[in-house]
Design a protein around this motif. Structure first.
Motif, PDB file in Angstrom:
ATOM      1  N   ARG A 432       0.918  -0.984  -0.081  1.00 20.15           N
ATOM      2  CA  ARG A 432      -0.177   0.197  -0.237  1.00 20.15           C
ATOM      3  C   ARG A 432       1.022   0.809   0.222  1.00 20.15           C
ATOM      4  NH1 ARG A 432      -4.030   2.791  -1.735  1.00 20.15           N
ATOM      5  NH2 ARG A 432      -4.786   4.374  -0.220  1.00 20.15           N
ATOM      6  N   LEU A 433       2.220   1.520   1.054  1.00 18.14           N
ATOM      7  CA  LEU A 433       3.058   2.436   0.821  1.00 18.14           C
ATOM      8  C   LEU A 433       3.261   2.438  -0.478  1.00 18.14           C
ATOM      9  CD1 LEU A 433       5.009   4.719   2.541  1.00 18.14           C
ATOM     10  CD2 LEU A 433       6.252   2.667   2.899  1.00 18.14           C
ATOM     11  N   ARG A 434       4.107   1.804  -1.443  1.00 19.46           N
ATOM     12  CA  ARG A 434       4.162   1.735  -3.002  1.00 19.46           C
ATOM     13  C   ARG A 434       3.663   2.329  -3.787  1.00 19.46           C
ATOM     14  NH1 ARG A 434       6.537  -1.297  -5.929  1.00 19.46           N
ATOM     15  NH2 ARG A 434       8.227  -0.381  -6.400  1.00 19.46           N
ATOM     16  N   GLU A 435       2.441   1.025  -3.277  1.00 15.41           N
ATOM     17  CA  GLU A 435       0.704   2.072  -4.090  1.00 15.41           C
ATOM     18  C   GLU A 435       0.929   4.075  -4.176  1.00 15.41           C
ATOM     19  OE1 GLU A 435      -4.093   1.314  -5.065  1.00 15.41           O
ATOM     20  OE2 GLU A 435      -2.618   0.464  -2.575  1.00 15.41           O
ATOM     21  N   VAL A 436       0.770   3.552  -2.483  1.00 13.81           N
ATOM     22  CA  VAL A 436       0.216   5.689  -3.031  1.00 13.81           C
ATOM     23  C   VAL A 436       1.486   6.331  -3.335  1.00 13.81           C
ATOM     24  CG1 VAL A 436      -0.202   7.052  -0.777  1.00 13.81           C
ATOM     25  CG2 VAL A 436      -1.571   5.292  -0.352  1.00 13.81           C
ATOM     26  N   ALA A 437       2.768   6.012  -2.890  1.00 10.79           N
ATOM     27  CA  ALA A 437       3.984   6.614  -3.531  1.00 10.79           C
ATOM     28  C   ALA A 437       3.991   6.848  -4.671  1.00 10.79           C
ATOM     29  CB  ALA A 437       4.976   6.518  -2.474  1.00 10.79           C
ATOM     30  N   LEU A 438       3.827   5.712  -5.611  1.00  6.52           N
ATOM     31  CA  LEU A 438       4.072   5.922  -6.822  1.00  6.52           C
ATOM     32  C   LEU A 438       2.786   6.082  -7.617  1.00  6.52           C
ATOM     33  CD1 LEU A 438       6.582   2.894  -6.869  1.00  6.52           C
ATOM     34  CD2 LEU A 438       7.011   5.437  -7.079  1.00  6.52           C
ATOM     35  N   GLY A 439       1.849   6.688  -6.981  1.00  3.02           N
ATOM     36  CA  GLY A 439       0.238   6.622  -7.344  1.00  3.02           C
ATOM     37  C   GLY A 439       0.076   8.094  -7.766  1.00  3.02           C
ATOM     38  N   VAL A 440      -1.141   8.867  -6.854  1.00  6.65           N
ATOM     39  CA  VAL A 440      -2.104   9.483  -6.277  1.00  6.65           C
ATOM     40  C   VAL A 440      -0.176  10.804  -5.935  1.00  6.65           C
ATOM     41  CG1 VAL A 440      -3.843   8.538  -6.379  1.00  6.65           C
ATOM     42  CG2 VAL A 440      -2.297   8.546  -4.427  1.00  6.65           C
ATOM     43  N   GLY A 441       0.801  10.143  -5.246  1.00  8.77           N
ATOM     44  CA  GLY A 441       1.520  10.493  -4.567  1.00  8.77           C
ATOM     45  C   GLY A 441       2.870  11.722  -5.801  1.00  8.77           C
ATOM     46  N   GLU A 442       2.629  11.057  -7.262  1.00  9.14           N
ATOM     47  CA  GLU A 442       3.342  11.957  -7.651  1.00  9.14           C
ATOM     48  C   GLU A 442       3.072  12.704  -8.126  1.00  9.14           C
ATOM     49  OE1 GLU A 442       2.918   9.924 -11.341  1.00  9.14           O
ATOM     50  OE2 GLU A 442       3.994   7.514 -11.659  1.00  9.14           O
ATOM     51  N   ASP A 443       1.682  13.554  -8.150  1.00  8.49           N
ATOM     52  CA  ASP A 443       1.059  14.842  -7.781  1.00  8.49           C
ATOM     53  C   ASP A 443       1.218  15.470  -7.276  1.00  8.49           C
ATOM     54  OD1 ASP A 443      -2.492  13.396  -9.201  1.00  8.49           O
ATOM     55  OD2 ASP A 443      -0.489  14.583 -10.422  1.00  8.49           O
ATOM     56  N   PHE A 444       1.638  15.411  -5.862  1.00  9.69           N
ATOM     57  CA  PHE A 444       2.060  15.803  -4.514  1.00  9.69           C
ATOM     58  C   PHE A 444       3.297  16.259  -4.151  1.00  9.69           C
ATOM     59  CE2 PHE A 444      -1.680  13.819  -3.474  1.00  9.69           C
ATOM     60  CZ  PHE A 444      -2.594  14.680  -2.347  1.00  9.69           C
ATOM     61  N   VAL A 445       4.043  17.101  -5.079  1.00 10.03           N
ATOM     62  CA  VAL A 445       4.977  17.531  -5.105  1.00 10.03           C
ATOM     63  C   VAL A 445       6.154  18.545  -4.024  1.00 10.03           C
ATOM     64  CG1 VAL A 445       7.053  18.621  -6.511  1.00 10.03           C
ATOM     65  CG2 VAL A 445       5.484  16.747  -7.760  1.00 10.03           C
ATOM     66  N   LEU A 446       6.656  18.632  -3.578  1.00 10.45           N
ATOM     67  CA  LEU A 446       6.542  18.789  -2.425  1.00 10.45           C
ATOM     68  C   LEU A 446       8.205  19.938  -2.643  1.00 10.45           C
ATOM     69  CD1 LEU A 446       6.194  20.168   0.655  1.00 10.45           C
ATOM     70  CD2 LEU A 446       8.326  18.474   1.416  1.00 10.45           C
ATOM     71  N   ILE A 447       8.723  21.223  -2.354  1.00 15.47           N
ATOM     72  CA  ILE A 447       8.918  21.987  -3.135  1.00 15.47           C
ATOM     73  C   ILE A 447       9.639  23.235  -1.893  1.00 15.47           C
ATOM     74  CG2 ILE A 447       9.231  24.376  -4.588  1.00 15.47           C
ATOM     75  CD1 ILE A 447       8.423  22.522  -6.313  1.00 15.47           C
ATOM     76  N   PHE A 448      11.474  23.012  -1.633  1.00 11.85           N
ATOM     77  CA  PHE A 448      12.156  23.472  -1.278  1.00 11.85           C
ATOM     78  C   PHE A 448      11.877  25.276  -1.515  1.00 11.85           C
ATOM     79  CE2 PHE A 448      14.630  24.824   2.204  1.00 11.85           C
ATOM     80  CZ  PHE A 448      16.229  25.375   1.032  1.00 11.85           C
TER      81      PHE A 448
END
Length: 461
Positions: A432-448
């Motif tokens: 589930r961790l990989r599914e979230v990170a590599l799925g919808v997680g691609e739209d959550f980009v953290l910026i410095f």
């Protein structure tokens, strides 16, 4: 005057942030997910905006003279191909209630400005554009707002939103007061999900007994305990299915009071059992009876999460200034001993997506909601050491933890029981961790923020 209260219409649509870049238009859901393909008609209209503009508002659809949330919901939940077909039949409008970024570099980020100044800048910008991107009507006249509230309900108006004229833009709209059309009605309990003595949801019939069975919103823990006591002696009729979820059907005359709104917020929220000793659930109680509150109150659970889980609710401040590329809200609520931070993304409560950022420029979306994160930390506290995500790797990491903490599994089970969480296997939570990170997680980009550089992904395909 800036100190006065201003009121605007609350529409029945989907919350969307619209960002005009130099080359294109990007739309984000309140969770931070990119939803441009589903609202291409609004993206095309947004090209008329000046580059650098960021707006906050709602995508709405009008049908037969009223706002149709069902149509907006169908669009948002459909495939991209079907969304385009729906857009051709029922074009969307963008009801804009605030300005987050002005295209003039001399003005830039408008969120710290008073609402009255943001509103004036918004009206000036949108005057150049016109429909379907329009500012929501707003007034500082209470009588006018009350007239809107009463007269426009038939058109699908959810209510009005009150804002202080001197107030800055609030992250997550927590500084705005919403007044919605809502009432308390009785619902017949016909079933439940989860354990009987602490149900998660109730299956309810509101109105006639021939009405459709609907599942309530998640029950608050204190109220769930009271209802569980009332359900203890009921007769179980078997499993049933509604709203794509299975529930346990029961035979009972128990009724509960539910708050049913007039628009999309018509979710059945159970507030009390009639004639019961418990009082209606207040917003303050809803806040306190959360998983975060439970972790603080359950010493053994807190010790496990702080020890093997390396999860500390007192470490919510990140080492660097960061933001989401989408412009969605970002709320640090916990951290670890190495300087990493857990953030809630978007608007809402503990059901929000959780993003983890380490102190070395890496980040990943790790869970959809706090319960999912806590299950990960309880079952696989070594998840940060995973690279290949194989069974062999997981077993090796687990053995290292068990060698150092022989009673790890017993402590884990005790902590899970104290928090009321059902646990899955290591393989399930890591998949589930990989599914979230590599799925919808691609739209959550953290910026410095200081330099505008994105964090590197911690989990790769």
């Amino acid at each position: 005057m800036s100190h006065e209260t201003h009121r605007s219409l609350e529409n029945d649509g989907h919350r969307v942030v619209l960002r005009r870049t130099d080359d294109t238009v990007i739309l984000y859901a309140q969770s931070g997910r990119v939803v441009t393909p589903y609202w291409m008609d609004l993206a095309l209209a947004g090209v008329a905006l000046r580059p650098g503009t960021v707006l906050d508002g709602e995508a709405v659809i009008w049908r037969d003279g009223r706002l149709a949330f069902g149509a907006a919901q169908s669009r948002a939940a459909s495939s991209v191909t079907r969304a385009r077909a729906l857009a051709a039949r029922h074009p969307a409008s963008y009801a804009c209630w605030d300005l987050m970024q002005h295209p003039d570099p001399a003005i830039g980020d408008t969120r710290p400005l008073p609402y009255t100044e943001r509103r004036a800048l918004l009206l000036e910008l949108l005057a150049e554009v016109g429909p379907p991107i329009q500012p929501v009507p707003a007034t500082d006249n209470r009588d006018v707002a009350e007239h809107w509230y009463e007269a426009l309900q038939e058109q699908g108006l959810e209510g009005v939103v009150a804002k202080q004229g001197a107030a800055a833009y609030p992250s997550g709209r927590h500084g705005w007061v919403k007044v919605r059309h809502a009432d308390t009605v009785d619902g017949l309990v016909v079933g439940f999900t989860g354990p009987r003595l602490r149900p998660h949801h109730l299956a309810l019939v509101v109105g006639d007994e021939d009405s459709q069975v609907r599942l309530s919103a998640r029950l608050e823990p204190v109220l769930a305990a009271h209802i569980g006591t009332a359900l203890a002696g009921t007769e179980v009729m078997g499993e049933r299915r509604t709203e794509r979820e299975t529930y346990t059907r029961i035979q009972t005359d128990l009724t509960v009071e539910v708050l049913a709104g007039s628009g999309r917020h018509g979710t059945l929220t159970v507030v009390r059992i009639p004639n019961d000793s418990c009082q209606p659930v207040s917003p303050k109680l809803r806040l306190m009876e959360s998983l975060i509150a439970a972790v603080r109150e359950q010493d053994e659970a807190a010790r496990f999460l702080a020890g093997p889980g390396d999860f500390d609710l007192d470490r919510g401040d990140h080492v660097e200034e960061v933001h989401l590329a989408s412009g969605a809200a970002l709320e640090g609520f916990a951290g670890d001993g190495a300087g990493g931070t857990y953030f809630f993304c978007g608007e809402g409560g503990e059901e929000r997506p959780v993003l983890y950022a380490d102190s070395e420029g890496g980040s990943a979306l790790v869970a959809i909601g706090l319960p999912e994160l806590l299950r990960l930390l309880l079952v696989a506290p070594w998840w940060r050491g995973c690279q290949a995500f194989t069974a062999e790797e997981s077993r090796k990491l687990a053995d290292e933890y068990l060698e150092d903490i022989p009673d790890l599994l017993a402590r884990r089970d005790y902590a899970a029981a104290a928090l009321g969480l059902d646990l899955s296997t290591e393989a399930v939570v890591l998949d589930r961790l990989r599914e979230v990170a590599l799925g919808v997680g691609e739209d959550f980009v953290l910026i410095f923020t200081p330099e505008g550089y994105p964090y590197e992904p911690l989990i790769r395909a």
